[in-house]
Design a protein around this motif. Sequence first.
Motif, PDB file in Angstrom:
ATOM      1  N   LEU A   1       0.850  -1.186   0.000  1.00 51.61           N
ATOM      2  CA  LEU A   1       0.000   0.000   0.000  1.00 51.61           C
ATOM      3  C   LEU A   1       0.884   1.234   0.000  1.00 51.61           C
ATOM      4  CD1 LEU A   1      -2.793   1.409   0.313  1.00 51.61           C
ATOM      5  CD2 LEU A   1      -2.419   1.298   2.799  1.00 51.61           C
ATOM      6  N   LEU A   2       0.543   2.211  -0.845  1.00 46.02           N
ATOM      7  CA  LEU A   2       1.233   3.497  -0.876  1.00 46.02           C
ATOM      8  C   LEU A   2       0.300   4.564  -0.317  1.00 46.02           C
ATOM      9  CD1 LEU A   2       2.635   3.346  -4.536  1.00 46.02           C
ATOM     10  CD2 LEU A   2       3.625   2.363  -2.455  1.00 46.02           C
ATOM     11  N   SER A   3       0.862   5.512   0.438  1.00 46.79           N
ATOM     12  CA  SER A   3       0.022   6.577   0.972  1.00 46.79           C
ATOM     13  C   SER A   3       0.902   7.734   1.430  1.00 46.79           C
ATOM     14  CB  SER A   3      -0.842   6.066   2.128  1.00 46.79           C
ATOM     15  OG  SER A   3      -1.811   7.040   2.491  1.00 46.79           O
ATOM     16  N   THR A   4       0.275   8.717   2.050  1.00 47.78           N
ATOM     17  CA  THR A   4       0.981   9.880   2.576  1.00 47.78           C
ATOM     18  C   THR A   4       0.255  10.382   3.814  1.00 47.78           C
ATOM     19  OG1 THR A   4       1.749  12.126   2.090  1.00 47.78           O
ATOM     20  CG2 THR A   4      -0.312  11.438   1.065  1.00 47.78           C
ATOM     21  N   THR A   5       0.993  11.040   4.687  1.00 46.51           N
ATOM     22  CA  THR A   5       0.390  11.707   5.842  1.00 46.51           C
ATOM     23  C   THR A   5       0.278  13.205   5.601  1.00 46.51           C
ATOM     24  OG1 THR A   5       2.586  11.858   6.849  1.00 46.51           O
ATOM     25  CG2 THR A   5       1.193  10.001   7.513  1.00 46.51           C
ATOM     26  N   THR A   6       0.741  13.678   4.444  1.00 43.57           N
ATOM     27  CA  THR A   6       0.656  15.104   4.111  1.00 43.57           C
ATOM     28  C   THR A   6      -0.122  15.254   2.808  1.00 43.57           C
ATOM     29  OG1 THR A   6       2.844  14.979   3.044  1.00 43.57           O
ATOM     30  CG2 THR A   6       2.775  15.651   5.351  1.00 43.57           C
ATOM     31  N   LYS A   7       0.523  15.701   1.761  1.00 41.98           N
ATOM     32  CA  LYS A   7      -0.082  15.787   0.430  1.00 41.98           C
ATOM     33  C   LYS A   7       0.967  15.431  -0.604  1.00 41.98           C
ATOM     34  CE  LYS A   7      -3.352  19.506   1.599  1.00 41.98           C
ATOM     35  NZ  LYS A   7      -3.784  20.896   1.276  1.00 41.98           N
ATOM     36  N   MET A   8       0.530  14.822  -1.696  1.00 43.88           N
ATOM     37  CA  MET A   8       1.443  14.507  -2.789  1.00 43.88           C
ATOM     38  C   MET A   8       0.652  14.442  -4.085  1.00 43.88           C
ATOM     39  SD  MET A   8       2.175  10.454  -1.974  1.00 43.88           S
ATOM     40  CE  MET A   8       3.132  10.205  -3.465  1.00 43.88           C
TER      41      MET A   8
END
Length: 475
Positions: free
Chosen positions: A57-64
């Motif tokens: 799984l790919l994700s972010t805790t900010t924005k991308m």
Amino acid sequence: MRDSCTGSYDVKSKWVATAARLLSPFPAIVALVGGGGKTTLLYALGRYLHQSGKRVLLSTTTKMYPPEAGQASLWLGSEPPPGDSLYLWGRGISPEGKVEGLDAGLFSTLTNDYDVILVEADGSRGLPLKVWGQGEPVLPSGVTDIFCLASLQAFGKPVQDVLHRAELADEFFALPEQVDLELWNALRQYHERTLRQLVDYGVTIRLIDRGSPALWRKVCDESYSAYLWSEADGCFPQKSIRITGKKNKQRFEVSKAKRFSRRGDSKGKVTKQDISIVAVVLAAGRASRFGGGKLRASLAGRPLLAWTLRLVNSIPFSSRLVVTGADSDVEELAKKYGHTVVMNQDWQKGMGTSLATAIQALQSSGNEANIDGVLFFLGDMPLIRRKTVSYLLQQIRSTKPDIAYPTFRGKKGHPVYFHRQCFPALFSLAGDEGGRQLMAQFPDHLAVPVDDEGVLTDVDSQKALEAVRVRLNSQ
């Protein structure tokens, strides 16, 4: 393969395969932080692991930015995506067209559904270097591995052009006009200290310096002591830190990394410092001649002690301690600059007890066997130059004396170095003895002449502080 901070990497490259081998046992939650290149590594490593049969799984805790064609599929909403395909999961799309990140506390609940979760945990606006602002990085809960990136392409370029949040760096280390080795070491030491403070035990931190072998050879010399990741030949980062032990008494184990050629065979070690030196700042006294509160007194816009802390932060020591005592507010200031604080309960008895307290702390850390010596700084000497300390350390490393100190026009100054064989004698000090009485006991001294009056200049009174202000204004 590419050597820039953006662009795609071949998913079959040895560089990406090496990154995959560095991960903790599955399930792993990996945070990518630092300078530019995080998104590139996120997608390349994600595709490699997915093609290897892992649920990723790919994700972010900010924005991308959303994935491009061939990188991954986009999944938006509150429910997690299936693990049979490679998805970038976000809450939604922001007005500027970026994927909005998930709550950091969510990730630890997903380990039953995925083998590896890769999370971009801060942004750098594509710049190769990064200083963190308040609340950064935003690490996912349950994180097992942290990759902190920086690009060697920044060398020789104006700092303001390549360092994200450069305006915040002055709190932690001095900024030259261009990126050089001293700044690089100071920045990477800052990264390591900051991440250590943010994570619990069981987390592996890897500092990854991105650059081709040609670029590495161009910027590297014997004084370089940070960490290498070569994209072309699959080098490990030279240094990794695994935090182990109980939460209230963490130990940091440093593992040497191997360097591999394209064929994967051993090809020698990356240049590193030949001895390990700890910096200790003595800041326990009452400062009665000054009238109290000396180390918090303002000098050119910052506390007096901060000048020494910033100097120490700009140099690659293996660790940094501050010995406190009379002034409880000094502890907060030292922690702000990322130093480990040790309280001297017997500070009233004199400087000798502070030296003994520092040695006792090193012995209690369980890491004493890896320490070759200690360099003691006084917290009220703000004018010592960084190049003076660097030169002193060079001389210490080349001659390996029992005791070393700088001199200015024949007078002994500070900081003062003691080899590890002096530790038992330092531990037994009491009262105002200080380290001078050890001079006869350990005759192998190294006096290093320097052109820096700052090694003699301490602030022991209001008049002395004003004199230092005048000197700073005249420079």
